[in-house]
Design a protein around this motif. Structure first.
Motif, PDB file in Angstrom:
ATOM      1  N   GLU A  74      -2.624  10.866  -3.738  1.00 51.19           N
ATOM      2  CA  GLU A  74      -3.347  10.283  -4.867  1.00 51.19           C
ATOM      3  C   GLU A  74      -4.640   9.606  -4.417  1.00 51.19           C
ATOM      4  O   GLU A  74      -5.659   9.679  -5.085  1.00 51.19           O
ATOM      5  CB  GLU A  74      -2.441   9.292  -5.612  1.00 51.19           C
ATOM      6  N   LEU A  75      -4.584   8.919  -3.273  1.00 53.07           N
ATOM      7  CA  LEU A  75      -5.762   8.222  -2.750  1.00 53.07           C
ATOM      8  C   LEU A  75      -6.646   9.115  -1.883  1.00 53.07           C
ATOM      9  O   LEU A  75      -7.728   8.694  -1.486  1.00 53.07           O
ATOM     10  CB  LEU A  75      -5.328   6.995  -1.933  1.00 53.07           C
ATOM     11  N   GLN A  76      -6.159  10.307  -1.571  1.00 56.25           N
ATOM     12  CA  GLN A  76      -6.848  11.247  -0.695  1.00 56.25           C
ATOM     13  C   GLN A  76      -7.149  10.607   0.663  1.00 56.25           C
ATOM     14  O   GLN A  76      -8.277  10.605   1.154  1.00 56.25           O
ATOM     15  CB  GLN A  76      -8.125  11.767  -1.348  1.00 56.25           C
ATOM     16  N   ILE A  77      -6.079  10.046   1.260  1.00 60.44           N
ATOM     17  CA  ILE A  77      -6.171   9.443   2.593  1.00 60.44           C
ATOM     18  C   ILE A  77      -5.077  10.044   3.472  1.00 60.44           C
ATOM     19  O   ILE A  77      -4.114  10.629   2.975  1.00 60.44           O
ATOM     20  CB  ILE A  77      -6.012   7.901   2.554  1.00 60.44           C
ATOM     21  N   SER A  78      -5.222   9.864   4.766  1.00 58.78           N
ATOM     22  CA  SER A  78      -4.196  10.331   5.701  1.00 58.78           C
ATOM     23  C   SER A  78      -3.122   9.257   5.851  1.00 58.78           C
ATOM     24  O   SER A  78      -3.337   8.086   5.518  1.00 58.78           O
ATOM     25  CB  SER A  78      -4.823  10.622   7.059  1.00 58.78           C
ATOM     26  N   ARG A  79      -1.986   9.676   6.380  1.00 57.23           N
ATOM     27  CA  ARG A  79      -0.909   8.714   6.668  1.00 57.23           C
ATOM     28  C   ARG A  79      -1.393   7.665   7.663  1.00 57.23           C
ATOM     29  O   ARG A  79      -1.055   6.494   7.543  1.00 57.23           O
ATOM     30  CB  ARG A  79       0.317   9.424   7.236  1.00 57.23           C
ATOM     31  N   SER A  80      -2.172   8.094   8.646  1.00 57.58           N
ATOM     32  CA  SER A  80      -2.639   7.140   9.659  1.00 57.58           C
ATOM     33  C   SER A  80      -3.534   6.076   9.026  1.00 57.58           C
ATOM     34  O   SER A  80      -3.474   4.904   9.412  1.00 57.58           O
ATOM     35  CB  SER A  80      -3.359   7.853  10.801  1.00 57.58           C
ATOM     36  N   THR A  81      -4.337   6.461   8.040  1.00 58.14           N
ATOM     37  CA  THR A  81      -5.160   5.469   7.330  1.00 58.14           C
ATOM     38  C   THR A  81      -4.268   4.492   6.591  1.00 58.14           C
ATOM     39  O   THR A  81      -4.484   3.275   6.642  1.00 58.14           O
ATOM     40  CB  THR A  81      -6.123   6.165   6.352  1.00 58.14           C
ATOM     41  N   PHE A  82      -3.242   5.008   5.913  1.00 58.67           N
ATOM     42  CA  PHE A  82      -2.320   4.127   5.204  1.00 58.67           C
ATOM     43  C   PHE A  82      -1.677   3.137   6.174  1.00 58.67           C
ATOM     44  O   PHE A  82      -1.619   1.934   5.911  1.00 58.67           O
ATOM     45  CB  PHE A  82      -1.227   4.914   4.473  1.00 58.67           C
ATOM     46  N   TYR A  83      -1.175   3.627   7.309  1.00 51.58           N
ATOM     47  CA  TYR A  83      -0.515   2.746   8.274  1.00 51.58           C
ATOM     48  C   TYR A  83      -1.493   1.738   8.869  1.00 51.58           C
ATOM     49  O   TYR A  83      -1.117   0.589   9.148  1.00 51.58           O
ATOM     50  CB  TYR A  83       0.184   3.553   9.369  1.00 51.58           C
ATOM     51  N   ASP A  84      -2.743   2.126   9.026  1.00 47.16           N
ATOM     52  CA  ASP A  84      -3.766   1.190   9.497  1.00 47.16           C
ATOM     53  C   ASP A  84      -3.973   0.087   8.461  1.00 47.16           C
ATOM     54  O   ASP A  84      -3.997  -1.096   8.797  1.00 47.16           O
ATOM     55  CB  ASP A  84      -5.074   1.940   9.768  1.00 47.16           C
ATOM     56  N   TRP A  85      -4.110   0.478   7.190  1.00 49.62           N
ATOM     57  CA  TRP A  85      -4.249  -0.511   6.121  1.00 49.62           C
ATOM     58  C   TRP A  85      -3.041  -1.437   6.074  1.00 49.62           C
ATOM     59  O   TRP A  85      -3.180  -2.648   5.908  1.00 49.62           O
ATOM     60  CB  TRP A  85      -4.385   0.164   4.765  1.00 49.62           C
ATOM     61  N   ARG A  86      -1.861  -0.859   6.231  1.00 47.93           N
ATOM     62  CA  ARG A  86      -0.624  -1.657   6.173  1.00 47.93           C
ATOM     63  C   ARG A  86      -0.575  -2.666   7.313  1.00 47.93           C
ATOM     64  O   ARG A  86      -0.214  -3.827   7.105  1.00 47.93           O
ATOM     65  CB  ARG A  86       0.595  -0.734   6.213  1.00 47.93           C
ATOM     66  N   ALA A  87      -0.964  -2.242   8.510  1.00 49.64           N
ATOM     67  CA  ALA A  87      -0.979  -3.142   9.666  1.00 49.64           C
ATOM     68  C   ALA A  87      -1.960  -4.299   9.461  1.00 49.64           C
ATOM     69  O   ALA A  87      -1.728  -5.409   9.944  1.00 49.64           O
ATOM     70  CB  ALA A  87      -1.336  -2.366  10.925  1.00 49.64           C
ATOM     71  N   LYS A  88      -3.029  -4.026   8.722  1.00 53.61           N
ATOM     72  CA  LYS A  88      -4.054  -5.045   8.457  1.00 53.61           C
ATOM     73  C   LYS A  88      -3.778  -5.839   7.182  1.00 53.61           C
ATOM     74  O   LYS A  88      -4.570  -6.697   6.810  1.00 53.61           O
ATOM     75  CB  LYS A  88      -5.426  -4.379   8.358  1.00 53.61           C
ATOM     76  N   GLY A  89      -2.674  -5.541   6.501  1.00 52.27           N
ATOM     77  CA  GLY A  89      -2.325  -6.252   5.271  1.00 52.27           C
ATOM     78  C   GLY A  89      -3.167  -5.836   4.080  1.00 52.27           C
ATOM     79  O   GLY A  89      -3.291  -6.591   3.125  1.00 52.27           O
ATOM     80  N   ARG A  90      -3.742  -4.635   4.105  1.00 49.71           N
ATOM     81  CA  ARG A  90      -4.623  -4.172   3.030  1.00 49.71           C
ATOM     82  C   ARG A  90      -3.991  -3.110   2.137  1.00 49.71           C
ATOM     83  O   ARG A  90      -4.628  -2.639   1.205  1.00 49.71           O
ATOM     84  CB  ARG A  90      -5.901  -3.596   3.633  1.00 49.71           C
TER      85      ARG A  90
END
Length: 64
Positions: free
Chosen positions: A18-34
């Motif tokens: 839906e966001l047109q992002i990779s899993r690694s981007t999601f996990y990066d955002w999650r690690a940063k609290g975003r």
């Protein structure tokens, strides 16, 4: 058996699509609290409540 969408949740794959992002981007955002709030299932899979996703998107819009 009901799908994640039918239960009002998104799988990680659905969110990324839906966001047109990779899993690694999601996990990066999650690690940063975003990233949006997630539910961690007993098997380790993540789910995102549609309501939490919508609130997260609205907060991004307000901050823009």
């Amino acid at each position: 058996m009901a799908t994640a969408k039918q239960r009002g949740t998104l799988t990680l794959a659905e969110l990324c699509e839906e966001l047109q992002i990779s899993r690694s981007t999601f996990y990066d955002w999650r690690a940063k609290g975003r990233a949006p709030r997630c539910l961690k299932l007993p098997n380790g899979d993540l789910r995102i409540r549609r309501a939490d996703f919508e609130r997260w998107l609205n907060a991004l819009e307000d901050a823009a």
